[in-house]
Motif scaffolding. Structure first.
Motif, PDB file in Angstrom:
ATOM      1  N   ALA A  13       1.037  -1.136  -0.090  1.00 31.65           N
ATOM      2  CA  ALA A  13      -0.045  -0.086  -0.095  1.00 31.65           C
ATOM      3  C   ALA A  13       1.013   1.277   0.035  1.00 31.65           C
ATOM      4  O   ALA A  13       0.657   2.173  -0.666  1.00 31.65           O
ATOM      5  CB  ALA A  13      -0.835   0.080   1.337  1.00 31.65           C
ATOM      6  N   THR A  14       1.897   1.340   0.732  1.00 30.20           N
ATOM      7  CA  THR A  14       2.824   2.424   0.818  1.00 30.20           C
ATOM      8  C   THR A  14       3.534   2.600  -0.361  1.00 30.20           C
ATOM      9  O   THR A  14       3.549   3.917  -1.027  1.00 30.20           O
ATOM     10  CB  THR A  14       3.980   2.262   1.843  1.00 30.20           C
ATOM     11  OG1 THR A  14       3.332   1.836   2.970  1.00 30.20           O
ATOM     12  CG2 THR A  14       4.746   3.571   1.833  1.00 30.20           C
ATOM     13  N   ARG A  15       3.949   1.509  -1.068  1.00 28.88           N
ATOM     14  CA  ARG A  15       4.408   1.568  -2.546  1.00 28.88           C
ATOM     15  C   ARG A  15       3.307   2.090  -3.224  1.00 28.88           C
ATOM     16  O   ARG A  15       3.975   2.835  -4.238  1.00 28.88           O
ATOM     17  CB  ARG A  15       5.100   0.162  -2.911  1.00 28.88           C
ATOM     18  CG  ARG A  15       5.875   0.308  -4.305  1.00 28.88           C
ATOM     19  CD  ARG A  15       6.529  -0.784  -4.419  1.00 28.88           C
ATOM     20  NE  ARG A  15       7.319  -1.136  -5.625  1.00 28.88           N
ATOM     21  CZ  ARG A  15       8.575  -0.647  -5.812  1.00 28.88           C
ATOM     22  NH1 ARG A  15       9.154  -0.248  -4.825  1.00 28.88           N
ATOM     23  NH2 ARG A  15       9.149  -0.603  -7.002  1.00 28.88           N
ATOM     24  N   TYR A  16       2.365   1.885  -3.509  1.00 30.93           N
ATOM     25  CA  TYR A  16       1.266   2.393  -4.331  1.00 30.93           C
ATOM     26  C   TYR A  16       1.023   3.726  -4.135  1.00 30.93           C
ATOM     27  O   TYR A  16       0.827   4.668  -5.154  1.00 30.93           O
ATOM     28  CB  TYR A  16      -0.182   1.511  -4.082  1.00 30.93           C
ATOM     29  CG  TYR A  16      -1.114   2.047  -5.077  1.00 30.93           C
ATOM     30  CD1 TYR A  16      -1.236   1.722  -6.318  1.00 30.93           C
ATOM     31  CD2 TYR A  16      -1.990   2.440  -4.272  1.00 30.93           C
ATOM     32  CE1 TYR A  16      -2.385   2.139  -7.157  1.00 30.93           C
ATOM     33  CE2 TYR A  16      -3.037   3.171  -5.316  1.00 30.93           C
ATOM     34  CZ  TYR A  16      -3.032   2.938  -6.813  1.00 30.93           C
ATOM     35  OH  TYR A  16      -4.218   3.430  -7.478  1.00 30.93           O
ATOM     36  N   MET A  17       0.848   4.224  -2.972  1.00 30.39           N
ATOM     37  CA  MET A  17       0.819   5.536  -2.832  1.00 30.39           C
ATOM     38  C   MET A  17       1.859   6.512  -2.913  1.00 30.39           C
ATOM     39  O   MET A  17       1.697   7.558  -3.408  1.00 30.39           O
ATOM     40  CB  MET A  17       0.484   5.651  -1.278  1.00 30.39           C
ATOM     41  CG  MET A  17      -0.819   5.340  -0.591  1.00 30.39           C
ATOM     42  SD  MET A  17      -2.118   6.237  -1.586  1.00 30.39           S
ATOM     43  CE  MET A  17      -3.190   4.713  -1.615  1.00 30.39           C
ATOM     44  N   ILE A  18       3.232   5.691  -2.997  1.00 24.83           N
ATOM     45  CA  ILE A  18       4.411   6.616  -3.400  1.00 24.83           C
ATOM     46  C   ILE A  18       4.356   7.028  -4.946  1.00 24.83           C
ATOM     47  O   ILE A  18       4.357   7.948  -5.494  1.00 24.83           O
ATOM     48  CB  ILE A  18       5.682   5.817  -3.053  1.00 24.83           C
ATOM     49  CG1 ILE A  18       5.901   6.078  -1.507  1.00 24.83           C
ATOM     50  CG2 ILE A  18       6.628   6.525  -3.890  1.00 24.83           C
ATOM     51  CD1 ILE A  18       6.864   5.442  -0.992  1.00 24.83           C
ATOM     52  N   LYS A  19       3.922   5.798  -5.850  1.00 23.24           N
ATOM     53  CA  LYS A  19       3.665   5.927  -7.125  1.00 23.24           C
ATOM     54  C   LYS A  19       2.811   6.937  -7.633  1.00 23.24           C
ATOM     55  O   LYS A  19       2.714   7.622  -8.676  1.00 23.24           O
ATOM     56  CB  LYS A  19       3.605   4.640  -7.635  1.00 23.24           C
ATOM     57  CG  LYS A  19       4.886   3.894  -7.685  1.00 23.24           C
ATOM     58  CD  LYS A  19       4.630   2.545  -8.584  1.00 23.24           C
ATOM     59  CE  LYS A  19       6.067   1.894  -8.330  1.00 23.24           C
ATOM     60  NZ  LYS A  19       6.094   0.752  -9.414  1.00 23.24           N
ATOM     61  N   GLU A  20       1.573   6.788  -6.864  1.00 23.22           N
ATOM     62  CA  GLU A  20       0.408   7.609  -7.371  1.00 23.22           C
ATOM     63  C   GLU A  20       0.470   9.117  -6.598  1.00 23.22           C
ATOM     64  O   GLU A  20      -0.436   9.759  -6.960  1.00 23.22           O
ATOM     65  CB  GLU A  20      -1.042   7.142  -6.613  1.00 23.22           C
ATOM     66  CG  GLU A  20      -0.985   5.967  -7.405  1.00 23.22           C
ATOM     67  CD  GLU A  20      -1.467   5.811  -8.724  1.00 23.22           C
ATOM     68  OE1 GLU A  20      -2.212   7.049  -9.239  1.00 23.22           O
ATOM     69  OE2 GLU A  20      -0.914   4.890  -9.620  1.00 23.22           O
ATOM     70  N   ASN A  21       1.439   9.454  -5.644  1.00 22.37           N
ATOM     71  CA  ASN A  21       1.575  10.583  -5.172  1.00 22.37           C
ATOM     72  C   ASN A  21       0.346  11.065  -4.264  1.00 22.37           C
ATOM     73  O   ASN A  21      -0.194  12.229  -4.551  1.00 22.37           O
ATOM     74  CB  ASN A  21       2.041  11.656  -6.194  1.00 22.37           C
ATOM     75  CG  ASN A  21       3.652  11.452  -6.438  1.00 22.37           C
ATOM     76  OD1 ASN A  21       4.126  10.991  -5.837  1.00 22.37           O
ATOM     77  ND2 ASN A  21       3.495  11.641  -7.741  1.00 22.37           N
ATOM     78  N   ASP A  22      -0.264  10.149  -3.682  1.00 23.91           N
ATOM     79  CA  ASP A  22      -1.615  10.546  -3.011  1.00 23.91           C
ATOM     80  C   ASP A  22      -1.257  10.697  -1.505  1.00 23.91           C
ATOM     81  O   ASP A  22      -1.200   9.609  -0.799  1.00 23.91           O
ATOM     82  CB  ASP A  22      -2.851   9.322  -3.392  1.00 23.91           C
ATOM     83  CG  ASP A  22      -3.919   9.626  -2.697  1.00 23.91           C
ATOM     84  OD1 ASP A  22      -4.179  10.889  -2.026  1.00 23.91           O
ATOM     85  OD2 ASP A  22      -4.860   8.740  -2.631  1.00 23.91           O
ATOM     86  N   TYR A  23      -1.117  11.878  -1.190  1.00 22.78           N
ATOM     87  CA  TYR A  23      -0.564  11.997   0.396  1.00 22.78           C
ATOM     88  C   TYR A  23      -1.573  12.058   1.282  1.00 22.78           C
ATOM     89  O   TYR A  23      -1.365  11.667   2.445  1.00 22.78           O
ATOM     90  CB  TYR A  23       0.088  13.339   0.439  1.00 22.78           C
ATOM     91  CG  TYR A  23       1.414  13.333  -0.391  1.00 22.78           C
ATOM     92  CD1 TYR A  23       2.682  12.691   0.039  1.00 22.78           C
ATOM     93  CD2 TYR A  23       1.366  14.205  -1.554  1.00 22.78           C
ATOM     94  CE1 TYR A  23       3.683  12.587  -0.686  1.00 22.78           C
ATOM     95  CE2 TYR A  23       2.653  14.091  -2.326  1.00 22.78           C
ATOM     96  CZ  TYR A  23       3.600  13.470  -1.713  1.00 22.78           C
ATOM     97  OH  TYR A  23       4.799  13.512  -2.517  1.00 22.78           O
ATOM     98  N   ILE A  24      -3.034  11.939   0.853  1.00 21.53           N
ATOM     99  CA  ILE A  24      -4.225  11.790   1.730  1.00 21.53           C
ATOM    100  C   ILE A  24      -4.216  10.387   2.021  1.00 21.53           C
ATOM    101  O   ILE A  24      -4.653  10.024   2.985  1.00 21.53           O
ATOM    102  CB  ILE A  24      -5.420  12.436   1.271  1.00 21.53           C
ATOM    103  CG1 ILE A  24      -5.052  14.057   1.191  1.00 21.53           C
ATOM    104  CG2 ILE A  24      -6.518  12.153   2.097  1.00 21.53           C
ATOM    105  CD1 ILE A  24      -6.179  14.714   0.606  1.00 21.53           C
TER     106      ILE A  24
END
Length: 74
Positions: A13-24
């Motif tokens: 999940a963290t890796r996905y959020m880093i790639k998507e740049n979704d800080y929320i």
């Protein structure tokens, strides 16, 4: 073995959020992970597992997460 599952979910999940740049999304992932760990602790307490084993599991989870995240996000 039960420790590796939540750690891998958190890493993915963290890796996905880093790639998507979704800080929320970071906040919701970490709150969800924290609630999952609290629930697992609650179930372990009800099952009668000693606090020593619970602390060992927590320490192993943190070590696994930190070491995996270091090598994956380096």
């Amino acid at each position: 073995m039960g420790t590796i599952g939540p750690v891998l979910i958190l890493l993915a999940a963290t890796r996905y959020m880093i790639k998507e740049n979704d800080y929320i999304g970071y906040i919701s992932i970490y709150i969800g992970f924290l609630l999952t760990i609290i629930y697992i602790n609650y179930l372990e307490k009800r099952a009668g597992i000693s606090k020593k084993l619970t602390w060992i599991r927590v320490i192993v989870s943190m070590i696994l997460f930190l070491s995996f995240s270091y090598f994956l996000f380096k």
